[in-house]
Design an enzyme around this catalytic site. Structure first.
Site, mmCIF file in Angstrom:
data_model
loop_
_atom_site.group_PDB
_atom_site.id
_atom_site.type_symbol
_atom_site.label_atom_id
_atom_site.label_comp_id
_atom_site.label_asym_id
_atom_site.label_seq_id
_atom_site.Cartn_x
_atom_site.Cartn_y
_atom_site.Cartn_z
ATOM 1 N N PHE A 150 0.818 -1.227 0.000
ATOM 2 C CA PHE A 150 0.000 0.000 0.000
ATOM 3 C C PHE A 150 0.846 1.270 0.000
ATOM 4 O O PHE A 150 0.370 2.329 -0.400
ATOM 5 C CB PHE A 150 -0.934 0.005 1.223
ATOM 6 C CG PHE A 150 -0.271 0.457 2.504
ATOM 7 C CD1 PHE A 150 -0.123 1.815 2.783
ATOM 8 C CD2 PHE A 150 0.241 -0.455 3.412
ATOM 9 C CE1 PHE A 150 0.512 2.240 3.952
ATOM 10 C CE2 PHE A 150 0.880 -0.046 4.570
ATOM 11 C CZ PHE A 150 1.025 1.307 4.839
ATOM 12 N N CYS A 282 9.508 1.920 3.480
ATOM 13 C CA CYS A 282 10.419 0.809 3.814
ATOM 14 C C CYS A 282 11.835 1.316 4.013
ATOM 15 O O CYS A 282 12.668 0.617 4.566
ATOM 16 C CB CYS A 282 10.397 -0.237 2.722
ATOM 17 S SG CYS A 282 11.043 0.400 1.182
HETATM 18 P P1 NAD Z 1 1.626 -6.562 3.054
HETATM 19 O O1 NAD Z 1 2.683 -7.607 3.113
HETATM 20 O O2 NAD Z 1 0.521 -6.618 4.055
HETATM 21 O O3 NAD Z 1 0.897 -6.597 1.614
HETATM 22 C C1 NAD Z 1 1.633 -6.597 0.421
HETATM 23 C C2 NAD Z 1 0.817 -7.300 -0.662
HETATM 24 O O4 NAD Z 1 0.605 -8.663 -0.269
HETATM 25 C C3 NAD Z 1 -0.552 -6.692 -0.897
HETATM 26 O O5 NAD Z 1 -0.821 -6.683 -2.278
HETATM 27 C C4 NAD Z 1 -1.497 -7.633 -0.148
HETATM 28 O O6 NAD Z 1 -2.774 -7.704 -0.721
HETATM 29 C C5 NAD Z 1 -0.786 -8.974 -0.246
HETATM 30 N N1 NAD Z 1 -1.037 -9.834 0.917
HETATM 31 C C6 NAD Z 1 -1.247 -9.435 2.204
HETATM 32 N N2 NAD Z 1 -1.434 -10.507 3.002
HETATM 33 C C7 NAD Z 1 -1.338 -11.595 2.217
HETATM 34 C C8 NAD Z 1 -1.436 -13.005 2.474
HETATM 35 N N3 NAD Z 1 -1.667 -13.481 3.687
HETATM 36 N N4 NAD Z 1 -1.282 -13.847 1.445
HETATM 37 C C9 NAD Z 1 -1.035 -13.380 0.197
HETATM 38 N N5 NAD Z 1 -0.947 -12.062 -0.097
HETATM 39 C C10 NAD Z 1 -1.083 -11.177 0.893
HETATM 40 O O7 NAD Z 1 2.364 -5.156 3.081
HETATM 41 P P2 NAD Z 1 1.720 -3.698 3.183
HETATM 42 O O8 NAD Z 1 1.189 -3.491 4.557
HETATM 43 O O9 NAD Z 1 0.834 -3.443 2.031
HETATM 44 O O10 NAD Z 1 3.032 -2.795 2.971
HETATM 45 C C11 NAD Z 1 3.891 -2.412 4.013
HETATM 46 C C12 NAD Z 1 5.067 -3.350 4.123
HETATM 47 O O11 NAD Z 1 5.773 -3.384 2.895
HETATM 48 C C13 NAD Z 1 6.092 -2.888 5.153
HETATM 49 O O12 NAD Z 1 6.541 -4.010 5.854
HETATM 50 C C14 NAD Z 1 7.204 -2.290 4.310
HETATM 51 O O13 NAD Z 1 8.488 -2.293 4.902
HETATM 52 C C15 NAD Z 1 7.162 -3.186 3.126
HETATM 53 N N6 NAD Z 1 7.792 -2.544 1.976
HETATM 54 C C16 NAD Z 1 9.028 -2.999 1.612
HETATM 55 C C17 NAD Z 1 9.667 -2.403 0.550
HETATM 56 C C18 NAD Z 1 11.027 -2.866 0.127
HETATM 57 O O14 NAD Z 1 11.481 -2.429 -0.907
HETATM 58 N N7 NAD Z 1 11.697 -3.734 0.850
HETATM 59 C C19 NAD Z 1 9.057 -1.342 -0.145
HETATM 60 C C20 NAD Z 1 7.790 -0.931 0.247
HETATM 61 C C21 NAD Z 1 7.157 -1.548 1.317
#
Ligand code: NAD
Length: 500
Positions: A150, A282
């Site tokens: 998100f 992140c």
């Molecule tokens: P999230 O892991 O909750 O969701 C990411 C994606 O995975 C979304 O599209 C979501 O629909 C899907 N998803 C969620 N739960 C799932 C499940 N149980 N099974 C399958 N798919 C699932 O992450 P978020 O809250 O959207 O984003 C924030 C996180 O992303 C933070 O931890 C941040 O550090 C990380 N992030 C990392 C980077 C990087 O480059 N390392 C960049 C941006 C964000």
């Protein structure tokens, strides 16, 4: 009337057929403004089928055709920066200037994709043996998928699909269900740029859609960016299904401040990097490690600056920081501050009681600053993903380095110092994928690759840059002989071929 966000399959919007929708909330008002369709297995299959069909011609198209479409897309993206930023602010909550920054960093990767011809140039060795030449080329994989978080609804998809489609693949994106509109706008701009139907598809949804992409036999590779537990799950599951996978996870980014640093510059950097986008980055700095006797002065300088941050709705041009993504997340972030004193932290600033007049239902939280945080505190161990900066104290550089390297995360890190030797040591000794020297958020430019170490990335490839091109292509090596008619016949030789 509530707006509805539908899928984008085969070059057009496709209404959700599953009957399941998720709510999209404006974080500044707390109001549900939009319903987003959640894809069923059949709808994901339809998107993959459209991508597979499109690959038959897109995979054979010329570099010139592909890059010419990307150049047109780049111009459209440039002209639509504000429109995309407005969609991001309305669903994510970040301030407009920050949303524009995210579009600009995504555009950098489109720039890179416009010049993909240089990266896809093969290698040729002539006369490796008598009349034998060898060439190495890279070819696309087929249908590839992207699953995105998100916090960067426009930039993170643009870390993936421009390179993927420039290399000749077709793409299925599953964006975050919390702020899905920017991805649809991007799909429309790609179509306007002349991208053939089916090359770029968007399916919205939750675990059902993601799991189908992870197991679908026609999906050849999966790029994921999100939290560490889900990144680990995606890597394990997609790998078990035989796919190439890169899964970028969460972070706890440390900023090490040595006693010789310019403390004003360090405090400016810490505040910008910790509280920008309400800490929902992140690459946010979430832990400052102050070395030696400068700790008190540094914390005071951070406090002075942090308390002046103007928090308000993202579409108010005077706001510097917006609300958090959901009420649930807001409450989780607050819980770390509420429990901090009992865990031995010194609470310098407590933002948990903050609200904005006239927007009382928004997901607000103010600035929090925790000092003398023990490494055992949850506020240190977990990725909070909110406007909470922790400060830890050490006596020496070595102690600080050990502390940073003991973290399970290894995304970004930074050192602030005037000592070139110390900075050089740090960049070689620290266990993280991206290092800043007097730069707090060292997000690499598009032509270098982005990625962390340890629990911040699962897989072998970082994202975009050369790693991106490698991830979205596979190598082929061609060995060629054109015998001279005057040569004597080689005859049968069952020995292993030798070059001579
Ligand atoms: P999230 O892991 O909750 O969701 C990411 C994606 O995975 C979304 O599209 C979501 O629909 C899907 N998803 C969620 N739960 C799932 C499940 N149980 N099974 C399958 N798919 C699932 O992450 P978020 O809250 O959207 O984003 C924030 C996180 O992303 C933070 O931890 C941040 O550090 C990380 N992030 C990392 C980077 C990087 O480059 N390392 C960049 C941006 C964000």
């Amino acid at each position: 009337m509530t707006k509805i966000v539908n899928h984008w399959i085969g070059g057009k919007t496709v209404e959700g057929a599953s009957g399941t929708y998720g709510p999209v909330t404006n974080p500044a008002t707390g109001e549900v403004t939009t319903k987003v369709a959640f894809a069923s297995v059949d709808e994901v299959d339809a998107a993959v089928a459209a991508a597979k069909e499109a690959y038959l011609t897109w995979g054979q198209s010329s570099l010139a055709q592909r890059t010419s479409i990307l150049f047109t897309f780049r111009a459209l993206l440039d002209a639509n920066r504000d429109a995309i930023a407005e969609l991001i602010t309305a669903e994510h909550g970040k301030v407009h200037s920050d949303a524009l920054g995210e579009v600009a960093r995504g555009l950098e990767i489109v720039d890179l994709a416009c010049g993909i011809s240089v990266q896809l140039k093969g290698e040729l060795s002539t006369q490796v043996a008598s009349r034998v030449d060898v060439s190495s080329i890279r070819q696309p994989l087929g249908v590839v998928a992207g699953i995105t978080p998100f916090n960067f609804p426009a930039m993170v998809p643009m870390w993936m699909f421009p390179i993927a489609i420039a290399c000749g693949n077709t793409f299925v994106l599953k964006p975050s269900e919390k702020d899905p509109s920017a991805s649809l706008k991007i799909a429309e701009l790609l179509a306007e740029a002349g991208l053939p139907d089916g090359v770029f598809n968007v399916v919205h949804g939750d675990k059902v859609a993601v799991d189908r992409l992870l197991e679908h036999p026609d999906v050849k590779a999966v790029s994921f960016v999100g939290s560490t537990p889900i990144a680990r799950y995606i890597h394990t599951t997609a790998s078990a299904n035989g796919k190439r996978v890169q899964a970028l996870g969460g972070a706890k980014n440390h900023m090490l401040v040595l006693p010789d640093a310019d403390l004003d510059a360090a405090a400016d950097a810490a505040v910008s990097a910790a509280y920008g986008s309400a800490g929902e980055r992140c690459m946010a700095i979430s832990a400052v490690v102050a070395v030696g006797a400068i700790g008190d002065e540094l914390v005071e300088k951070i406090r002075e600056r942090a308390e002046k941050i103007k928090i308000g709705p993202g579409d108010d041009p005077t706001s510097e920081m917006g609300p958090l993504i959901t009420k649930v997340h807001r409450d989780k972030v607050a819980s770390y501050v509420e429990g901090a004193a009992a865990e031995g932290c010194e609470v310098v600033l407590d933002g948990t009681g903050f609200t904005v007049d006239g927007f009382e239902d928004g997901h607000w939280i103010g600035i929090s600053l925790l000092d003398r945080v023990p490494t055992s505190a949850k506020a240190y161990q977990d990725e909070i993903f909110g406007p909470v900066l922790t400060v830890l104290r050490t006596e020496t550089y070595e102690e600080a380095l050990d502390l940073i390297n003991a973290s399970p995360f290894g995304n970004g890190t930074a050192i602030f110092t005037r000592d070139g030797g110390a900075a050089r040591r740090f960049q070689l000794e620290v266990e993280a994928g991206m290092v800043g020297v007097n730069v707090p958020i060292p997000v690499p430019v598009g032509y270098h690759s982005f990625g962390g170490w340890k629990d911040s990335l699962f897989g072998d490839h970082h994202i975009y840059g050369n790693d991106g091109t490698h991830f979205y292509t596979r190598g082929k090596v061609v060995t060629t002989r054109w015998p001279d008619p005057a040569d004597a016949p080689a005859g049968v030789d069952l020995g292993f071929p030798r070059n001579h």
